[in-house]
Design a protein around this motif. Sequence first.
Motif, mmCIF file in Angstrom:
data_model
loop_
_atom_site.group_PDB
_atom_site.id
_atom_site.type_symbol
_atom_site.label_atom_id
_atom_site.label_comp_id
_atom_site.label_asym_id
_atom_site.label_seq_id
_atom_site.Cartn_x
_atom_site.Cartn_y
_atom_site.Cartn_z
ATOM 1 N N TYR A 101 -1.298 1.379 14.779
ATOM 2 C CA TYR A 101 0.088 1.792 14.977
ATOM 3 C C TYR A 101 0.121 3.060 15.827
ATOM 4 N N GLN A 102 1.321 3.383 16.323
ATOM 5 C CA GLN A 102 1.517 4.575 17.146
ATOM 6 C C GLN A 102 2.666 5.397 16.582
ATOM 7 N N ILE A 103 2.477 6.718 16.565
ATOM 8 C CA ILE A 103 3.584 7.615 16.228
ATOM 9 C C ILE A 103 3.888 8.471 17.456
ATOM 10 N N CYS A 104 5.201 8.712 17.693
ATOM 11 C CA CYS A 104 5.637 9.509 18.843
ATOM 12 C C CYS A 104 6.625 10.578 18.375
ATOM 13 N N ASP A 105 6.492 11.746 18.948
ATOM 14 C CA ASP A 105 7.398 12.856 18.684
ATOM 15 C C ASP A 105 8.801 12.478 19.154
ATOM 16 N N LYS A 106 9.803 12.606 18.285
ATOM 17 C CA LYS A 106 11.161 12.242 18.678
ATOM 18 C C LYS A 106 11.711 13.156 19.768
ATOM 19 N N VAL A 107 11.337 14.418 19.730
ATOM 20 C CA VAL A 107 11.833 15.355 20.738
ATOM 21 C C VAL A 107 11.166 15.107 22.084
ATOM 22 N N ASN A 108 9.898 14.720 22.020
ATOM 23 C CA ASN A 108 9.129 14.449 23.229
ATOM 24 C C ASN A 108 8.568 13.032 23.114
ATOM 25 N N PRO A 109 9.345 12.033 23.469
ATOM 26 C CA PRO A 109 8.972 10.632 23.209
ATOM 27 C C PRO A 109 7.663 10.180 23.832
ATOM 28 N N THR A 110 7.180 10.903 24.846
ATOM 29 C CA THR A 110 5.898 10.506 25.438
ATOM 30 C C THR A 110 4.724 11.220 24.759
ATOM 31 N N ASN A 111 5.023 12.079 23.812
ATOM 32 C CA ASN A 111 3.982 12.779 23.052
ATOM 33 C C ASN A 111 3.633 11.914 21.846
ATOM 34 N N CYS A 112 2.561 11.123 21.986
ATOM 35 C CA CYS A 112 2.243 10.090 21.003
ATOM 36 C C CYS A 112 0.775 10.147 20.608
ATOM 37 N N THR B 70 0.829 -1.201 0.000
ATOM 38 C CA THR B 70 0.000 0.000 0.000
ATOM 39 C C THR B 70 0.869 1.259 0.000
ATOM 40 N N ALA B 71 0.215 2.389 -0.181
ATOM 41 C CA ALA B 71 0.878 3.669 0.090
ATOM 42 C C ALA B 71 1.040 3.799 1.605
ATOM 43 N N SER B 72 1.810 4.792 2.047
ATOM 44 C CA SER B 72 2.074 4.953 3.480
ATOM 45 C C SER B 72 0.807 5.343 4.236
ATOM 46 N N LEU B 73 0.596 4.679 5.369
ATOM 47 C CA LEU B 73 -0.528 5.027 6.242
ATOM 48 C C LEU B 73 -0.291 6.356 6.946
ATOM 49 N N LEU B 74 0.938 6.876 6.871
ATOM 50 C CA LEU B 74 1.284 8.129 7.552
ATOM 51 C C LEU B 74 0.970 9.354 6.710
ATOM 52 N N ALA B 75 0.407 9.167 5.541
ATOM 53 C CA ALA B 75 0.259 10.266 4.578
ATOM 54 C C ALA B 75 -0.462 11.483 5.158
ATOM 55 N N ASN B 76 -1.453 11.256 5.999
ATOM 56 C CA ASN B 76 -2.225 12.377 6.551
ATOM 57 C C ASN B 76 -1.884 12.684 8.008
ATOM 58 N N ASP B 77 -0.888 12.006 8.563
ATOM 59 C CA ASP B 77 -0.506 12.249 9.958
ATOM 60 C C ASP B 77 0.333 13.524 10.061
ATOM 61 N N THR B 78 0.149 14.240 11.156
ATOM 62 C CA THR B 78 0.842 15.518 11.307
ATOM 63 C C THR B 78 1.487 15.655 12.686
ATOM 64 N N LEU B 79 2.558 16.454 12.727
ATOM 65 C CA LEU B 79 3.209 16.866 13.967
ATOM 66 C C LEU B 79 3.361 18.377 13.904
ATOM 67 N N ASN B 80 2.768 19.037 14.891
ATOM 68 C CA ASN B 80 2.810 20.506 14.922
ATOM 69 C C ASN B 80 2.230 21.113 13.643
ATOM 70 N N GLY C 175 5.880 3.186 6.827
ATOM 71 C CA GLY C 175 4.438 3.350 6.990
ATOM 72 C C GLY C 175 3.604 2.635 5.957
ATOM 73 N N THR C 176 4.253 2.035 4.954
ATOM 74 C CA THR C 176 3.505 1.235 3.991
ATOM 75 C C THR C 176 3.189 -0.127 4.599
ATOM 76 N N VAL C 177 2.226 -0.813 4.014
ATOM 77 C CA VAL C 177 1.842 -2.151 4.475
ATOM 78 C C VAL C 177 1.985 -3.120 3.310
ATOM 79 N N THR C 178 2.695 -4.214 3.537
ATOM 80 C CA THR C 178 2.851 -5.252 2.518
ATOM 81 C C THR C 178 1.869 -6.383 2.799
ATOM 82 N N ASN D 195 5.597 -1.724 7.362
ATOM 83 C CA ASN D 195 6.989 -1.405 7.072
ATOM 84 C C ASN D 195 7.432 -0.125 7.768
ATOM 85 N N ALA D 196 8.742 0.082 7.835
ATOM 86 C CA ALA D 196 9.304 1.223 8.556
ATOM 87 C C ALA D 196 8.891 2.563 7.956
#
Length: 271
Positions: free
Chosen positions: A123-134, A67-77, A106-109, A103-104
């Motif tokens: 799945y879960q995404i977390c801010d790298k600067v603030n690892p508990t901000n997920c 598939t295309a990446s599942l992260l396509a519409n995900d946002t940070l700030n 965000g695509t799915v095989t 996959n790493a």
Amino acid sequence: TLNTTTGMITVAAGTPAGSYTVTYQICDKVNTGVCDIATETVNVAAPAIDAVTETTPAINGINGGTTASLLANDTLNGAPVTVGATGNVTLTPVTVPAGLTLNADGTVTVASGTPAGNYNVTYQICDKVNPTNCDTVTSIVVVSAPAIDAVNGTQAVSAGTTGTTSVLANDTYNGGAAGSATLANVNLTQTATTNAGVTLNTTTGMITVAAGTPAGTYEVTYQICDKINPGVCDTATETVTVSNLLDSDGDSIPDINDLDDDNDGILDTAE
């Protein structure tokens, strides 16, 4: 930091969320030894992070695909998220069904041979600067079934024999050519016949005509269903022309030329 020209606090980009203190001193310009010290508390907020549900275009489960990446519409700030060594978020699978791989990037095989259906991938995404901000979300990966087409056919079979052409000869599977539906990928079932002596051997796909079956035209109706998706089926009718040339003793009548071995135009029995 404190901008001593303006008295304003500046927070650098990428500063982790938290509560910080900036201590400063003010002194009288006329009496420079007259001073006082104070502390300013600065609360730095974490950026908004938003993982958004996606529904993918269908992937053919027989062929498999990615598939295309599942992260396509995900946002940070408010900006699109990125992953990888220089990305701004980390990606962690929470629940991924068997046959699917997150996959790493965000695509799915989808593995080949995966049954059709809507699969929930969490799945879960977390801010790298603030690892508990997920943020955690469930997206839907759509897997489609193959197209199956059972095609009507005709064949001639003599009484007491089995045909030499499979009823699957014209049938197609997953967009393939005629005959691509085989006993390896479909289940074959007889559903009806207009003569009990004319039947379908579902192990071979051949028509069998019982001895003594009157000459005529008969129909055998059958169904093929995908082995991986048993509810995906199609039905067709095979028209069978039966010949049964018998003499009064029940013996096969030889060709008339076979009675004139010397080809003199006179039947041997009359010579």
